[in-house]
Design an enzyme around this catalytic site. Structure first.
Site, PDB file in Angstrom:
ATOM      1  N   ASN A 118      91.018  40.913  20.530  1.00 36.56           N
ATOM      2  CA  ASN A 118      89.832  41.198  19.712  1.00 36.56           C
ATOM      3  C   ASN A 118      88.539  40.674  20.352  1.00 36.56           C
ATOM      4  O   ASN A 118      87.444  41.088  19.966  1.00 36.56           O
ATOM      5  CB  ASN A 118      89.974  40.638  18.288  1.00 36.56           C
ATOM      6  CG  ASN A 118      90.979  41.383  17.430  1.00 36.56           C
ATOM      7  OD1 ASN A 118      91.615  40.810  16.559  1.00 36.56           O
ATOM      8  ND2 ASN A 118      91.154  42.690  17.662  1.00 36.56           N
TER       9      ASN A 118
ATOM     10  N   ASP B 119      95.397  44.467   8.857  1.00 36.74           N
ATOM     11  CA  ASP B 119      94.670  45.506   9.598  1.00 36.74           C
ATOM     12  C   ASP B 119      94.030  46.501   8.634  1.00 36.74           C
ATOM     13  O   ASP B 119      94.542  46.733   7.534  1.00 36.74           O
ATOM     14  CB  ASP B 119      95.651  46.216  10.551  1.00 36.74           C
ATOM     15  CG  ASP B 119      94.929  46.973  11.652  1.00 36.74           C
ATOM     16  OD1 ASP B 119      93.709  46.770  11.830  1.00 36.74           O
ATOM     17  OD2 ASP B 119      95.592  47.776  12.338  1.00 36.74           O
TER      18      ASP B 119
HETATM   19  C1  IPE Z   1      95.745  43.362  15.166  1.00 35.83           C
HETATM   20  O1  IPE Z   1      94.860  44.340  14.716  1.00 35.83           O
HETATM   21  C2  IPE Z   1      95.057  42.027  15.195  1.00 35.83           C
HETATM   22  C3  IPE Z   1      94.712  41.486  13.884  1.00 35.83           C
HETATM   23  C4  IPE Z   1      95.070  41.976  12.735  1.00 35.83           C
HETATM   24  C5  IPE Z   1      93.935  40.273  13.911  1.00 35.83           C
HETATM   25  P1  IPE Z   1      94.034  45.255  15.741  1.00 35.83           P
HETATM   26  O2  IPE Z   1      93.271  46.220  14.926  1.00 35.83           O
HETATM   27  O3  IPE Z   1      93.266  44.393  16.684  1.00 35.83           O
HETATM   28  O4  IPE Z   1      95.206  45.963  16.558  1.00 35.83           O
HETATM   29  P2  IPE Z   1      95.219  47.309  17.390  1.00 35.83           P
HETATM   30  O5  IPE Z   1      94.083  47.233  18.350  1.00 35.83           O
HETATM   31  O6  IPE Z   1      95.054  48.429  16.419  1.00 35.83           O
HETATM   32  O7  IPE Z   1      96.562  47.326  18.042  1.00 35.83           O
HETATM   33  C1  IPE Z   2      91.543  43.936  10.933  1.00 29.89           C
HETATM   34  O1  IPE Z   2      90.777  45.069  10.687  1.00 29.89           O
HETATM   35  C2  IPE Z   2      90.705  42.726  11.229  1.00 29.89           C
HETATM   36  C3  IPE Z   2      90.714  42.317  12.639  1.00 29.89           C
HETATM   37  C4  IPE Z   2      91.458  42.830  13.580  1.00 29.89           C
HETATM   38  C5  IPE Z   2      89.811  41.233  13.015  1.00 29.89           C
HETATM   39  P1  IPE Z   2      90.173  45.954  11.849  1.00 29.89           P
HETATM   40  O2  IPE Z   2      88.833  45.437  12.181  1.00 29.89           O
HETATM   41  O3  IPE Z   2      91.117  46.063  12.980  1.00 29.89           O
HETATM   42  O4  IPE Z   2      90.050  47.353  11.089  1.00 29.89           O
HETATM   43  P2  IPE Z   2      90.387  48.799  11.642  1.00 29.89           P
HETATM   44  O5  IPE Z   2      91.728  48.749  12.276  1.00 29.89           O
HETATM   45  O6  IPE Z   2      89.317  49.146  12.630  1.00 29.89           O
HETATM   46  O7  IPE Z   2      90.361  49.671  10.438  1.00 29.89           O
HETATM   47 MG    MG Z   3      92.602  47.343  13.466  1.00 22.78          MG
END
Ligand code: IPE
Ligand code: IPE
Ligand code: MG
Length: 246
Positions: free
Chosen positions: A69, A21
Site C-alpha cells: 500500500n 477491503d
Molecule cells: C489488501 O487490500 C490490504 C489491506 C486490506 C490493508 P488491497 O486493496 O491493498 O489489495 P489488492 O491490491 O486488491 O490485492
Molecule cells: C481497503 O480498502 C483499505 C486499504 C487497503 C488501506 P481499499 O482502499 O483497498 O478499497 P478498494 O479496494 O479500492 O475499494
Molecule cells: Mg482494495
C-alpha cells in the site's frame, strides 16, 4: 488441539483475521473521495472489535495497511496515516477499558516516529489485558516477514548460536512478527476479491477462508456472525482423513 472436528462446536474460533477491503469502492459508489471510505472503514473497525469481543473471539487480526500500500498516491497514504493517528489517540483508552490487548505487526521502520511512539504507548498500556488481543497489521507484508525471519536464523547460525539442523517449523515461526500469536483459524476478506494479498501466508496454512461481497465500511456484527457460521460448517482435516472414517 488440532483435532479434525475442532470447529464443530458453538465456540467462537480462537483467532479471526480480516482483510478489510473495499473502502475505495464504497466511496466511489457514492461519488465521494476515497478518504470518506477510509473514514467509514474506521467506524467498521470499531464495530467489529466490539462484536468480536462480544462473540468471545480470543484474537482478532485486522489488515490495515500492507507493505504494498506504500505504492498508493502520497495523499492517500497521508490520509490513512492521519486516520491511524486518530485511531491510536482516540480508541486506546476504550480498548484498555474493555480489557483488550493491542499488538502491531509489520515493518515498523517505515512508519513515522510519532506513530511508532503512539504504538509503543498503546502496546505498553494494554500489555496485560486478557479479554481479547487485537492485532493490527500495519505496513505488513508476509513475504518480507518471512525474509526477515530467514535473515535472523542465518545471523544466529553465522554467530554460532544455532545449528542449521535445529531450523524447523517452530524455529521459523518463533522469528515471525506473530511469534506469540496463534495461527488464524478463520480469514475473512470483504469486497468480493478472492485473494490473500500477501497476508499471513505462513500462518494461514490451515485457516478456513471466507470471502464476502460486503464492502468493508458496510461490515456489521451480523456479517461476522455469518462468516463464523460458515466456518462451523467447514470440516477442518489438517491433512488427516475425515472425522467419520476413522
Ligand atoms: C489488501 O487490500 C490490504 C489491506 C486490506 C490493508 P488491497 O486493496 O491493498 O489489495 P489488492 O491490491 O486488491 O490485492
Ligand atoms: C481497503 O480498502 C483499505 C486499504 C487497503 C488501506 P481499499 O482502499 O483497498 O478499497 P478498494 O479496494 O479500492 O475499494
Ligand atoms: Mg482494495
Amino acid at each position: 488441539m488440532r483435532e479434525a472436528d475442532d470447529n464443530r462446536s458453538n465456540t467462537a474460533p480462537g483467532h479471526v483475521a480480516i482483510i478489510m477491503d473495499g473502502n475505495g469502492r464504497w466511496a466511489k459508489a457514492r461519488g465521494l473521495p476515497r478518504t470518506a471510505g477510509h473514514k467509514k472503514g474506521v467506524d467498521a473497525v470499531r464495530r467489529t472489535v466490539e462484536a468480536a469481543r462480544e462473540l468471545g473471539i480470543g484474537t482478532l487480526t485486522i489488515f490495515s495497511f500492507s507493505s504494498e500500500n506504500w505504492r498508493r498516491p502520497e495523499e492517500e497514504i497521508s490520509d490513512l496515516m492521519g486516520l491511524l493517528r486518530f485511531y491510536l489517540r482516540s480508541e486506546v483508552a476504550e480498548l484498555h477499558r474493555a480489557g483488550i490487548r493491542l499488538r502491531v505487526i509489520g515493518d515498523r521502520n517505515r512508519l513515522s516516529e510519532d506513530i511508532n511512539r503512539l504504538i509503543d504507548n498503546a502496546e505498553g498500556l494494554t500489555r496485560d489485558n486478557r479479554v481479547m488481543t487485537l492485532v493490527v497489521a500495519l505496513s505488513y507484508g508476509s513475504r518480507l516477514e518471512i525474509v526477515h525471519a530467514a535473515r535472523r536464523l542465518a545471523e544466529e547460525v553465522a554467530a554460532g548460536r544455532l545449528s542449521p539442523g535445529a531450523i524447523d517449523e517452530d524455529a521459523l515461526s518463533a522469528r515471525l512478527y506473530t511469534a506469540d500469536i496463534p495461527d488464524p483459524d478463520l480469514i475473512i476478506r470483504t469486497s468480493g476479491e478472492k485473494r490473500i494479498s500477501n497476508f499471513l501466508l505462513w500462518q494461514a496454512a490451515y485457516a478456513e477462508l471466507v470471502f464476502v461481497d460486503t464492502l468493508w465500511p458496510d461490515f456489521t456484527k451480523r456479517d461476522l456472525e455469518a462468516a463464523i457460521e460458515e466456518f462451523h460448517r467447514r470440516e477442518r482435516r489438517f491433512g488427516a482423513t475425515t472425522a467419520g472414517s476413522r
